[in-house]
Scaffold this active site. Structure first.
Site, PDB file in Angstrom:
ATOM      1  N   TYR A  98     -10.249  -3.863 -12.089  1.00  0.00           N
ATOM      2  CA  TYR A  98      -9.884  -4.504 -13.356  1.00  0.00           C
ATOM      3  C   TYR A  98     -11.114  -4.666 -14.246  1.00  0.00           C
ATOM      4  O   TYR A  98     -11.003  -4.622 -15.476  1.00  0.00           O
ATOM      5  CB  TYR A  98      -9.223  -5.858 -13.097  1.00  0.00           C
ATOM      6  CG  TYR A  98      -7.802  -5.726 -12.627  1.00  0.00           C
ATOM      7  CD1 TYR A  98      -6.753  -5.605 -13.531  1.00  0.00           C
ATOM      8  CD2 TYR A  98      -7.494  -5.697 -11.265  1.00  0.00           C
ATOM      9  CE1 TYR A  98      -5.444  -5.473 -13.107  1.00  0.00           C
ATOM     10  CE2 TYR A  98      -6.192  -5.569 -10.824  1.00  0.00           C
ATOM     11  CZ  TYR A  98      -5.174  -5.444 -11.751  1.00  0.00           C
ATOM     12  OH  TYR A  98      -3.879  -5.291 -11.322  1.00  0.00           O
ATOM     13  N   GLU A 140      -1.063  -9.050  -6.390  1.00  0.00           N
ATOM     14  CA  GLU A 140      -1.375  -7.909  -5.522  1.00  0.00           C
ATOM     15  C   GLU A 140      -2.004  -8.361  -4.214  1.00  0.00           C
ATOM     16  O   GLU A 140      -1.744  -7.788  -3.154  1.00  0.00           O
ATOM     17  CB  GLU A 140      -2.263  -6.929  -6.278  1.00  0.00           C
ATOM     18  CG  GLU A 140      -1.497  -6.187  -7.369  1.00  0.00           C
ATOM     19  CD  GLU A 140      -2.354  -5.717  -8.525  1.00  0.00           C
ATOM     20  OE1 GLU A 140      -3.581  -5.568  -8.341  1.00  0.00           O
ATOM     21  OE2 GLU A 140      -1.797  -5.504  -9.618  1.00  0.00           O
ATOM     22  N   GLN A 207       5.251   8.445  -5.628  1.00  0.00           N
ATOM     23  CA  GLN A 207       6.106   7.489  -4.938  1.00  0.00           C
ATOM     24  C   GLN A 207       7.474   8.106  -4.638  1.00  0.00           C
ATOM     25  O   GLN A 207       8.054   8.792  -5.499  1.00  0.00           O
ATOM     26  CB  GLN A 207       6.302   6.226  -5.771  1.00  0.00           C
ATOM     27  CG  GLN A 207       5.118   5.285  -5.786  1.00  0.00           C
ATOM     28  CD  GLN A 207       4.016   5.733  -6.717  1.00  0.00           C
ATOM     29  OE1 GLN A 207       4.274   6.074  -7.866  1.00  0.00           O
ATOM     30  NE2 GLN A 207       2.784   5.737  -6.232  1.00  0.00           N
ATOM     31  N   SER A 209      11.274   6.969  -2.669  1.00  0.00           N
ATOM     32  CA  SER A 209      12.079   5.929  -2.038  1.00  0.00           C
ATOM     33  C   SER A 209      12.303   6.240  -0.564  1.00  0.00           C
ATOM     34  O   SER A 209      12.382   7.404  -0.163  1.00  0.00           O
ATOM     35  CB  SER A 209      13.447   5.821  -2.718  1.00  0.00           C
ATOM     36  OG  SER A 209      13.335   5.375  -4.036  1.00  0.00           O
TER      37      SER A 209
END
Length: 403
Positions: A98, A140, A207, A209
């Site tokens: 960040y 997170e 990603q 599922s």
């Protein structure tokens, strides 16, 4: 909570910042990747970078978060933050990153807006950024703790124990942990990231599922080959998985994440599972989980596809629905043929189906499909809070809520 002084400055400058966000985020990514090329190795999606989808999502999330702070200063946009936190955890984001993003993002803002970014304006937007970053870092950290992994340490090797062709462009991979340790806990509807090395030596991840019941030691992902068009090239990861991965090979999988999952708690409200194309995969996982529990819950499965032959996991969906006494399914096909005599022809129109009262709706599929179906469901009286959706890639489903 945003301070009153910063809120006034953010409100005054939001139109200018929002109007320049596409240029700001384009410059941000270009500069950051020039200086920190390692971030492209297994962290950022090169396809979304090339298409501009990633910078659109970042721009919309910044504007959406700032707008939410101004509209409801006493609260944080938890749904927005939850979606982002799960996506970040699934790629292994750590809190130090960040600071890196802050450096290059605010450098881009200063370059694009120039003298309009006074020290006071910069400080106000800095407050917005760290309110968002701080909330995400906290969320997170909890996700990593819940998954039983160190921050960013999400990867484990899994062995492919079965490869099965579902349709001409869809393949399923059944996997077992290669390290002999128990499979991590997963919830029905969640996803994992798959990390692979490309031909040029760079790593990419996507990603997918979980398309099977989340219990036990075996997990399954079902992968559609992404074919390029005028808007973008072939999918790097899906092509590699289709062309090269066979039984006995190993894949790196993340711990499961995703905030759209079936809650096994006391809520036994009826379920409506709505999908199109490869969006059926989390729905099949949910159905398999319900079947494993012996659930009597009322379930309505709605799916749209080009044809029965293109409908991945079609036979399995029929089998699972037959195992659930409270379940029924309605399919729509643009080209129905004769394989599904009871299927409806054309695009999905849920207004022609009686929806159970008080249902929770799960929605997954291409963005245009979800926009259309969500609008129809809202018009049919389904409250927005009961419609949960999953998007793979940048979420541009609703204005101001991209994550």
């Amino acid at each position: 909570m945003l301070s009153a002084e910063s809120a006034a400055l953010v409100r005054a400058t939001l139109p200018a910042v929002a109007g320049a966000l596409d240029e700001i985020t384009a410059r941000f990514y270009a500069t950051m990747f020039h200086d920190r090329p390692e971030l492209l190795d297994g962290m950022f999606n090169r396809g979304n970078q090339a298409s501009g989808a990633q910078r659109q999502a970042l721009a919309a999330s910044i504007a959406g978060f700032a707008g939410a702070l101004l509209e409801h200063p006493e609260a944080r946009p938890d749904a927005l933050l939850s979606r982002i936190a799960h996506k970040h955890a699934a790629v292994g984001v750590t809190d130090d990153q960040y600071t890196i993003v802050h450096k290059y993002l605010f450098g881009a803002i200063a370059e694009v807006l120039g003298d309009a970014v006074t020290p006071e304006v910069a400080a106000a937007w800095d407050e917005v950024y760290w309110l968002m970053a701080g909330a995400l870092i906290s969320r997170e950290a909890l996700l990593y703790q819940d998954a039983g992994v160190q921050p960013g340490g999400i990867w484990r090797p899994w062995t492919v124990v079965e490869r099965r062709t579902e349709t001409a462009d869809v393949v399923s991979f059944l996997l077992r942990p290669a390290d002999g340790e128990p499979a991590p806990r997963a919830r029905a509807g969640q996803y994992v990231s798959v990390r692979v090395a490309m031909a040029d030596g760079m790593h990419q991840l996507r990603q997918y599922s979980l398309s099977s019941a989340p219990g036990g030691e075996l997990r399954r992902i079902t992968v559609k080959r992404v074919t390029g068009d005028a808007d973008g090239p072939d999918g790097e990861v899906s092509t590699l998985l289709h062309d090269t991965v066979r039984e006995g090979d190993e894949l790196l999988l993340s711990a499961p994440f995703g905030d759209v999952f079936l809650d096994d708690g006391a809520d036994a409200a009826p379920l409506v599972l709505v999908s199109a194309g490869i969006g059926c995969t989390p729905m099949t996982g949910i159905l398999a989980h319900l079947a494993a529990l012996g659930s009597t819950r009322q379930v309505l499965v709605l799916h749209a596809d080009r044809s029965p032959a293109d409908h991945a996991l079609r036979a399995e969906t029929h089998h699972l629905v037959a195992q659930l006494p409270g379940a029924r399914a309605v399919f729509w096909y643009e080209h129905p043929g004769t394989q599904e005599p009871d299927a409806r022809t054309g695009l999905m129109d849920p207004s022609g189906v009686e929806l159970p009262d008080g249902a929770s709706v799960f929605l997954c599929g291409p963005l245009p499909f979800m926009r259309d179906v969500r609008g129809r469901l809202l018009s049919a009286g389904v409250p927005a809070r009961r419609i949960r959706y999953e998007v793979f890639g940048p979420d541009l489903l609703l204005p101001g809520t991209a994550v």
